[in-house]
Design an enzyme around this catalytic site. Structure first.
Site, mmCIF file in Angstrom:
data_model
loop_
_atom_site.group_PDB
_atom_site.id
_atom_site.type_symbol
_atom_site.label_atom_id
_atom_site.label_comp_id
_atom_site.label_asym_id
_atom_site.label_seq_id
_atom_site.Cartn_x
_atom_site.Cartn_y
_atom_site.Cartn_z
ATOM 1 N N HIS A 248 0.838 -1.206 0.000
ATOM 2 C CA HIS A 248 0.000 0.000 0.000
ATOM 3 C C HIS A 248 0.870 1.254 0.000
ATOM 4 O O HIS A 248 1.877 1.312 0.693
ATOM 5 C CB HIS A 248 -0.910 0.016 1.238
ATOM 6 C CG HIS A 248 -2.078 -0.910 1.124
ATOM 7 N ND1 HIS A 248 -3.132 -0.881 1.987
ATOM 8 C CD2 HIS A 248 -2.356 -1.901 0.237
ATOM 9 C CE1 HIS A 248 -4.021 -1.806 1.656
ATOM 10 N NE2 HIS A 248 -3.571 -2.442 0.587
ATOM 11 N N TYR B 170 -9.297 5.242 7.635
ATOM 12 C CA TYR B 170 -9.451 5.609 9.051
ATOM 13 C C TYR B 170 -10.530 6.694 9.104
ATOM 14 O O TYR B 170 -10.355 7.774 8.555
ATOM 15 C CB TYR B 170 -8.140 6.165 9.618
ATOM 16 C CG TYR B 170 -7.059 5.138 9.845
ATOM 17 C CD1 TYR B 170 -6.294 4.634 8.787
ATOM 18 C CD2 TYR B 170 -6.789 4.658 11.126
ATOM 19 C CE1 TYR B 170 -5.299 3.681 9.002
ATOM 20 C CE2 TYR B 170 -5.792 3.706 11.346
ATOM 21 C CZ TYR B 170 -5.063 3.233 10.281
ATOM 22 O OH TYR B 170 -4.088 2.275 10.502
ATOM 23 N N PRO C 8 -3.929 0.034 18.970
ATOM 24 C CA PRO C 8 -3.658 -0.400 17.592
ATOM 25 C C PRO C 8 -3.972 0.640 16.509
ATOM 26 O O PRO C 8 -3.744 0.397 15.340
ATOM 27 C CB PRO C 8 -4.538 -1.639 17.433
ATOM 28 C CG PRO C 8 -5.563 -1.536 18.484
ATOM 29 C CD PRO C 8 -4.974 -0.763 19.597
ATOM 30 N N LYS D 201 1.124 -0.191 15.285
ATOM 31 C CA LYS D 201 2.520 -0.252 15.733
ATOM 32 C C LYS D 201 2.879 -1.497 16.545
ATOM 33 O O LYS D 201 4.061 -1.817 16.669
ATOM 34 C CB LYS D 201 2.835 0.986 16.591
ATOM 35 C CG LYS D 201 2.852 2.272 15.798
ATOM 36 C CD LYS D 201 3.946 2.249 14.743
ATOM 37 C CE LYS D 201 3.677 3.223 13.615
ATOM 38 N NZ LYS D 201 4.269 2.796 12.365
ATOM 39 N N TYR E 215 3.719 6.645 10.414
ATOM 40 C CA TYR E 215 2.898 5.473 10.092
ATOM 41 C C TYR E 215 3.717 4.423 9.343
ATOM 42 O O TYR E 215 3.637 3.234 9.613
ATOM 43 C CB TYR E 215 1.694 5.904 9.247
ATOM 44 C CG TYR E 215 0.644 4.829 9.085
ATOM 45 C CD1 TYR E 215 0.749 3.867 8.075
ATOM 46 C CD2 TYR E 215 -0.444 4.751 9.944
ATOM 47 C CE1 TYR E 215 -0.187 2.852 7.943
ATOM 48 C CE2 TYR E 215 -1.398 3.758 9.807
ATOM 49 C CZ TYR E 215 -1.261 2.816 8.807
ATOM 50 O OH TYR E 215 -2.199 1.811 8.680
HETATM 51 P P1 FAS Z 1 2.416 -12.069 21.642
HETATM 52 O O1 FAS Z 1 1.449 -11.810 22.761
HETATM 53 O O2 FAS Z 1 1.928 -12.093 20.235
HETATM 54 O O3 FAS Z 1 3.139 -13.478 21.869
HETATM 55 C C1 FAS Z 1 3.539 -13.895 23.172
HETATM 56 C C2 FAS Z 1 3.525 -15.425 23.193
HETATM 57 O O4 FAS Z 1 4.037 -15.857 24.451
HETATM 58 C C3 FAS Z 1 2.119 -15.977 23.058
HETATM 59 O O5 FAS Z 1 2.076 -16.936 22.012
HETATM 60 C C4 FAS Z 1 1.851 -16.622 24.411
HETATM 61 O O6 FAS Z 1 1.065 -17.799 24.307
HETATM 62 C C5 FAS Z 1 3.256 -16.947 24.896
HETATM 63 N N1 FAS Z 1 3.400 -17.029 26.351
HETATM 64 C C6 FAS Z 1 2.836 -16.238 27.293
HETATM 65 N N2 FAS Z 1 3.229 -16.630 28.525
HETATM 66 C C7 FAS Z 1 4.075 -17.716 28.353
HETATM 67 C C8 FAS Z 1 4.788 -18.565 29.234
HETATM 68 N N3 FAS Z 1 4.731 -18.421 30.558
HETATM 69 N N4 FAS Z 1 5.554 -19.563 28.707
HETATM 70 C C9 FAS Z 1 5.638 -19.737 27.361
HETATM 71 N N5 FAS Z 1 4.960 -18.967 26.469
HETATM 72 C C10 FAS Z 1 4.188 -17.960 26.968
HETATM 73 N N6 FAS Z 1 -1.132 -4.797 16.726
HETATM 74 C C11 FAS Z 1 -1.296 -4.107 15.580
HETATM 75 O O7 FAS Z 1 -0.325 -3.541 15.063
HETATM 76 N N7 FAS Z 1 -2.542 -4.042 14.969
HETATM 77 C C12 FAS Z 1 -3.643 -4.683 15.498
HETATM 78 O O8 FAS Z 1 -4.737 -4.617 14.954
HETATM 79 C C13 FAS Z 1 -3.510 -5.419 16.685
HETATM 80 N N8 FAS Z 1 -4.579 -6.094 17.223
HETATM 81 C C14 FAS Z 1 -4.409 -6.791 18.400
HETATM 82 C C15 FAS Z 1 -5.481 -7.506 19.000
HETATM 83 C C16 FAS Z 1 -5.315 -8.205 20.214
HETATM 84 C C17 FAS Z 1 -6.475 -8.957 20.834
HETATM 85 C C18 FAS Z 1 -4.053 -8.188 20.863
HETATM 86 C C19 FAS Z 1 -3.853 -8.892 22.200
HETATM 87 C C20 FAS Z 1 -2.976 -7.505 20.280
HETATM 88 C C21 FAS Z 1 -3.140 -6.809 19.046
HETATM 89 N N9 FAS Z 1 -2.076 -6.136 18.421
HETATM 90 C C22 FAS Z 1 -2.223 -5.439 17.266
HETATM 91 C C23 FAS Z 1 -0.778 -6.156 18.994
HETATM 92 C C24 FAS Z 1 -0.156 -7.479 18.643
HETATM 93 O O9 FAS Z 1 -0.050 -7.621 17.259
HETATM 94 C C25 FAS Z 1 1.169 -7.538 19.361
HETATM 95 O O10 FAS Z 1 1.880 -6.325 19.212
HETATM 96 C C26 FAS Z 1 2.030 -8.680 18.903
HETATM 97 O O11 FAS Z 1 1.296 -9.860 19.027
HETATM 98 C C27 FAS Z 1 3.285 -8.675 19.765
HETATM 99 O O12 FAS Z 1 3.958 -9.861 19.554
HETATM 100 P P2 FAS Z 1 4.736 -10.569 20.764
HETATM 101 O O13 FAS Z 1 5.517 -9.544 21.514
HETATM 102 O O14 FAS Z 1 5.391 -11.752 20.175
HETATM 103 O O15 FAS Z 1 3.584 -11.003 21.816
HETATM 104 C C1 PHB Z 2 -5.255 -4.623 10.695
HETATM 105 O O1 PHB Z 2 -5.267 -4.824 9.461
HETATM 106 O O2 PHB Z 2 -5.506 -5.537 11.529
HETATM 107 C C2 PHB Z 2 -4.927 -3.244 11.204
HETATM 108 C C3 PHB Z 2 -4.413 -2.302 10.331
HETATM 109 C C4 PHB Z 2 -4.123 -1.029 10.811
HETATM 110 C C5 PHB Z 2 -4.351 -0.721 12.141
HETATM 111 C C6 PHB Z 2 -4.853 -1.691 13.029
HETATM 112 C C7 PHB Z 2 -5.136 -2.954 12.551
HETATM 113 O O3 PHB Z 2 -4.075 0.531 12.613
#
Ligand code: FAS
Ligand code: PHB
Length: 390
Positions: A72, A199, A291, A295, A383
């Site tokens: 994009h 957005y 989100p 980031k 961004y």
């Molecule tokens: P993660 O949380 O992805 O991974 C951590 C891992 O550690 C998990 O698999 C967990 O099972 C494991 N773990 C935890 N405790 C443990 C233990 N004691 N022993 C072993 N393993 C363990 N970011 C965006 O940019 N856009 C979005 O739209 C967006 N939507 C999101 C929606 C939700 C519901 C959530 C929670 C986050 C969202 N995020 C979004 C942010 C998300 O993308 C995170 O930034 C990203 O998953 C970060 O990755 P990790 O740091 O690897 O953490």
């Molecule tokens: C997504 O595609 O999940 C998404 C993209 C941009 C955002 C948040 C989520 O700011």
């Protein structure tokens, strides 16, 4: 068990770190508490900065991304019945972003690691990190019904916001912000109604039109905190989204069957420092951003790129310059991403306790971006991703 780097968490941060270390000849082990199926289906982020794409290519994990990712060149802002596109390449010297779901990033990294190593243990829950101040920290974990230990030179806490690693750090300082609203996220089997992300700020609240492929849309709408997704049947979701995206031309929102719904609380969180002895935090284990600025995943990747550089430097030369400055190097970028995500969130969401003044200031901010190349360039630079601090 013994390894050079024990990695707690098999999300994007832990898996990418394992790949980068493996390609540098550094042995490591990833402990993931959940099953493979669970981590691969968890709907989360979707927008990758150029730096994240570069890191996945450097890790040899971008084959599918390069064929299926959607590049994009900008986003569209909608407000007060108006629409305004922010172009990235012309404002940032050529940078673009890529839409490629976090679920797919995780699948690609898991497949590579299971095929080529290093060891990736699913349903292996880390219970404690012992002696982090020593030169041989120990991760105690449970796997296949047995308690086991993993002795390491370093431990990477990549276990997300609810993991155990952050709790191992003594004292330190946490900064947090809870926003008085949440996001209802939906996945729909329908072609996106736009080429690039929209957005939208409306009186009714924020809405975001993203996507996963030419036939799958990903959309979000602001809802009150504590919302139950079950109170939002498909028709209500589509009606509300259409109202919030409405503009004064013939644009229309295409509808289709919704295959997933979830509510995500909106919060920001930063923990300082990100290192204690031989334990280093990366990703959501250390910080969370709302989100709105896309980031979260990209910050996890930038932490890991810095951490991998530091561990490779130590492994090859015994030098620890990057590791000694790990926390401050990461936090520079963490706070900039937090600032940007907070700005975008407050500019686009209607506060339940907001008033006419707030409404006018939000519109003035959006109109400034629409009218000023400098203001648009500042949004585009943040961004599409600020440079790594090394
Ligand atoms: P993660 O949380 O992805 O991974 C951590 C891992 O550690 C998990 O698999 C967990 O099972 C494991 N773990 C935890 N405790 C443990 C233990 N004691 N022993 C072993 N393993 C363990 N970011 C965006 O940019 N856009 C979005 O739209 C967006 N939507 C999101 C929606 C939700 C519901 C959530 C929670 C986050 C969202 N995020 C979004 C942010 C998300 O993308 C995170 O930034 C990203 O998953 C970060 O990755 P990790 O740091 O690897 O953490
Ligand atoms: C997504 O595609 O999940 C998404 C993209 C941009 C955002 C948040 C989520 O700011």
């Amino acid at each position: 068990m013994r390894t050079t780097v024990g990695i707690i968490g098999g999300g994007p941060a832990g898996l990418l770190l394992a790949r980068l270390l493996h390609r540098a000849g550094i042995d490591c082990v990833v402990l993931e508490s959940r099953s493979r199926e669970y981590v691969e289906q968890r709907q989360r982020a979707g927008m990758l900065e150029q730096g994240t794409v570069d890191a996945l290519r450097e890790a040899g994990a971008a084959a599918r991304l390069d064929t299926e990712g959607l590049v994009h060149h900008g986003i569209e802002l909608r407000f007060d019945g108006e629409r305004h596109r922010v172009d990235f390449p012309s404002l940032t010297g050529g940078r673009t972003v890529t839409i490629y779901a976090q679920t797919e990033v995780v699948k690609d990294l898991v497949a590579l690691q299971l095929a080529e190593g290093p060891p990736l243990l699913f349903e292996a829950e880390a219970l404690a990190v012992e002696k982090p101040e020593s030169g041989a920290p120990v991760v105690r974990f449970r796997h296949e019904g047995r308690e086991r230990t993993l002795t390491c030179d370093w431990v990477a806490g990549c276990d997300g916001f609810h993991g155990i690693s952050r709790g191992v750090l003594p004292a330190g300082r946490s900064y947090t912000r809870a926003y008085p609203y949440a996001w209802l996220g939906v996945l729909a089997e329908v072609a996106p109604s736009c080429e690039e992300l929209i957005y939208a700020r409306s009186e009714r609240g924020f809405a975001l039109h993203s996507m996963r492929s030419p036939s799958v849309s990903r959309l979000y709408l602001q809802v009150p905190e504590g919302t139950d997704a079950r109170d939002w049947p498909d028709d209500r979701v589509w009606d509300e989204l259409a109202a919030r995206f409405a503009v004064g031309d013939d644009w229309a929102l295409c509808r289709g069957p919704i295959t997933a719904k979830s509510v995500t609380p909106m919060r920001a969180f930063v923990h300082e420092p990100m290192r204690h002895g031989r334990l280093l935090l990366a990703g959501d284990a250390a910080h969370i951003v709302p989100p709105t600025g896309a980031k979260g995943l990209n910050l996890a990747v930038s932490d890991v790129r810095i951490l991998a550089r530091g561990l490779v430097e130590w492994h090859r030369s015994g030098e620890s310059h990057v590791l000694d400055h790990y926390s401050e190097l990461c936090l520079q970028r963490v706070w900039q991403a937090t600032r940007f995500s907070d700005d975008m969130t407050r500019m686009l969401h209607t506060r339940p306790d907001g008033d006419a003044f707030d409404h006018q200031v939000q519109l003035a901010r959006l109109r400034r971006i629409a009218a000023s190349r400098e203001a648009a360039a500042e949004l585009a630079a943040n961004y599409s991703g600020l440079p790594l601090p090394l």
